[in-house]
Design an enzyme around this catalytic site. Structure first.
Site, mmCIF file in Angstrom:
data_model
loop_
_atom_site.group_PDB
_atom_site.id
_atom_site.type_symbol
_atom_site.label_atom_id
_atom_site.label_comp_id
_atom_site.label_asym_id
_atom_site.label_seq_id
_atom_site.Cartn_x
_atom_site.Cartn_y
_atom_site.Cartn_z
ATOM 1 N N ASN A 9 9.111 14.575 -19.270
ATOM 2 C CA ASN A 9 9.024 15.166 -17.794
ATOM 3 C C ASN A 9 10.503 14.514 -17.303
ATOM 4 O O ASN A 9 10.471 13.135 -17.178
ATOM 5 C CB ASN A 9 7.823 14.185 -16.926
ATOM 6 C CG ASN A 9 7.799 14.158 -15.706
ATOM 7 O OD1 ASN A 9 8.541 14.942 -14.984
ATOM 8 N ND2 ASN A 9 7.264 13.391 -14.950
ATOM 9 N N LYS A 11 11.604 14.772 -14.257
ATOM 10 C CA LYS A 11 11.567 14.619 -12.980
ATOM 11 C C LYS A 11 12.890 15.145 -12.344
ATOM 12 O O LYS A 11 13.273 16.180 -12.823
ATOM 13 C CB LYS A 11 11.700 12.990 -12.620
ATOM 14 C CG LYS A 11 10.220 12.231 -13.631
ATOM 15 C CD LYS A 11 10.125 10.900 -13.106
ATOM 16 C CE LYS A 11 9.143 10.690 -14.088
ATOM 17 N NZ LYS A 11 8.428 9.241 -13.855
ATOM 18 N N HIS A 96 0.796 14.840 -10.704
ATOM 19 C CA HIS A 96 1.622 13.538 -10.992
ATOM 20 C C HIS A 96 1.805 12.519 -10.035
ATOM 21 O O HIS A 96 1.681 12.578 -8.848
ATOM 22 C CB HIS A 96 3.225 13.833 -11.391
ATOM 23 C CG HIS A 96 3.804 12.456 -12.092
ATOM 24 N ND1 HIS A 96 4.129 11.669 -11.374
ATOM 25 C CD2 HIS A 96 4.243 12.347 -13.428
ATOM 26 C CE1 HIS A 96 5.037 10.839 -12.129
ATOM 27 N NE2 HIS A 96 4.809 11.272 -13.272
ATOM 28 N N GLU A 98 3.533 10.474 -8.812
ATOM 29 C CA GLU A 98 4.947 10.632 -7.613
ATOM 30 C C GLU A 98 4.550 11.881 -6.772
ATOM 31 O O GLU A 98 4.740 11.499 -5.664
ATOM 32 C CB GLU A 98 6.017 10.982 -8.385
ATOM 33 C CG GLU A 98 6.447 9.406 -9.154
ATOM 34 C CD GLU A 98 7.337 9.924 -10.354
ATOM 35 O OE1 GLU A 98 7.763 10.853 -10.495
ATOM 36 O OE2 GLU A 98 7.459 9.043 -11.275
ATOM 37 N N GLU A 168 -1.715 8.076 -16.765
ATOM 38 C CA GLU A 168 -0.522 7.256 -16.470
ATOM 39 C C GLU A 168 -0.833 6.334 -15.422
ATOM 40 O O GLU A 168 -0.689 6.705 -14.249
ATOM 41 C CB GLU A 168 0.563 8.191 -15.914
ATOM 42 C CG GLU A 168 1.126 9.252 -16.598
ATOM 43 C CD GLU A 168 2.382 9.972 -16.927
ATOM 44 O OE1 GLU A 168 3.186 10.109 -17.305
ATOM 45 O OE2 GLU A 168 2.590 10.647 -15.689
ATOM 46 N N GLY A 174 8.013 4.031 -15.072
ATOM 47 C CA GLY A 174 9.556 3.577 -14.655
ATOM 48 C C GLY A 174 9.706 2.387 -14.439
ATOM 49 O O GLY A 174 10.721 1.789 -13.761
ATOM 50 N N SER A 213 6.663 4.252 -19.091
ATOM 51 C CA SER A 213 7.356 3.081 -19.811
ATOM 52 C C SER A 213 7.361 3.559 -21.239
ATOM 53 O O SER A 213 7.366 2.533 -22.274
ATOM 54 C CB SER A 213 7.416 1.977 -19.437
ATOM 55 O OG SER A 213 7.889 1.969 -18.120
HETATM 56 P P1 PGA Z 1 8.522 6.890 -17.364
HETATM 57 O O1 PGA Z 1 7.791 8.074 -16.839
HETATM 58 O O2 PGA Z 1 8.256 7.116 -18.991
HETATM 59 O O3 PGA Z 1 9.776 6.926 -16.932
HETATM 60 O O4 PGA Z 1 7.721 5.550 -16.961
HETATM 61 C C1 PGA Z 1 6.613 8.734 -17.049
HETATM 62 C C2 PGA Z 1 5.892 9.732 -16.225
HETATM 63 O O5 PGA Z 1 6.197 9.457 -14.741
HETATM 64 O O6 PGA Z 1 5.622 10.663 -16.578
#
Ligand code: PGA
Length: 253
Positions: A9, A11, A96, A98, A168, A174, A213
């Site tokens: 992803n 983003k 997601h 976010e 997640e 992140g 992460s």
């Molecule tokens: P990250 O994000 O690996 O940077 O923690 C994962 C995601 O939000 O899909």
């Protein structure tokens, strides 16, 4: 046997030419990693044409990070599932955290997006996960159950068979904080049980990804768990060696 997947992803990162270059690098070394693991990259909309072109002739699939809830029409700024499918996308990330957190997406707004995805042969990568307060209050199992019930339980069995689930935990995205492999397994097994109760044994075939992460160093521990079928990768998906290094995290047969 469940399909193992590592999905990137991206983003809102990279410029279009950088994204195409990243896709090329992943493709160039794809053969050095386990061919049984399906690779998917989910770049921003603006990169899709170039990335799809760059990945032609490879087995790497492309997904989008969102799609509109409507089929077509006067919806300024939206991108329809039909447009994505026409470009050659096969997947779409929906729900997601976010998008839930910053753009107000809810189970209600996600249901028509899921319908658009299915109507256009896109497979949803449907994300669920609790935030830190919910985890600390011991509500994580309940939160994830509700997220699954409110959207996934409304699907037909045929639609359900196309879904990929991504667990997640919001507190791990992140942040550099990964769920422990045991925490991930607990929720993944819980999700599979909920799905099995509703849809029956086909839930044993559902790919459930972990995200938050995930990186080459912690992938082996996570992927060793029975119900962890791969990862949805954010930060570490932006460097080809890291992304491919995560693919190497599956137990060797
Ligand atoms: P990250 O994000 O690996 O940077 O923690 C994962 C995601 O939000 O899909």
């Amino acid at each position: 046997m469940r399909t193992k997947i590592v999905a990137g992803n991206w983003k809102m990162n990279t410029l279009p030419a950088e994204g195409v270059e990243l896709a090329r690098q992943i493709a160039a070394d794809r053969n050095s990693v386990n061919p049984d693991v399906k690779l998917i990259v989910c770049p921003p909309f603006t990169h899709l044409c170039g990335v799809i072109e760059a990945l032609k002739g490879t087995d790497i699939e492309v997904g989008a990070q969102n799609c509109a809830a409507e089929a077509a029409g006067a919806y300024t700024g939206e991108v329809s599932a039909a447009m994505l499918a026409a470009l050659g996308c096969r997947y779409v990330i929906l729900g997601h955290s976010e998008r839930r957190q910053y753009y107000g997406e809810t189970s209600e707004s996600l249901r028509p997006k899921m319908a658009q995805a299915f109507a256009n042969n896109l497979r949803p990568i449907f994300c669920v996960g609790e935030n830190l307060a919910e985890r600390e209050a011991g509500k994580h199992l309940e939160v994830v159950k509700r997220q699954i019930e409110e959207v996934i339980f409304t699907l037909t069995p045929e639609e359900f068979s196309k879904v990929v689930i991504a667990y997640e935990p919001v507190w791990a995205i992140g942040t550099g904080k990964t769920a422990t492999a045991d925490q991930a397994q607990e929720i993944h097994a819980h999700i599979r049980t909920i799905l099995r109760e509703k849809f029956g044994e086909v839930a044993n075939e559902t790919t459930i990804l972990y995200g938050g992460s995930c990186k080459p160093a912690n992938a082996p521990e996570l992927f060793a768990k029975e119900d962890v079928d791969g990862g949805l990768i954010g930060g570490a998906a932006l460097k080809a060696p890291d992304f491919l290094g995560i693919v190497e995290g599956f137990p060797k047969k």
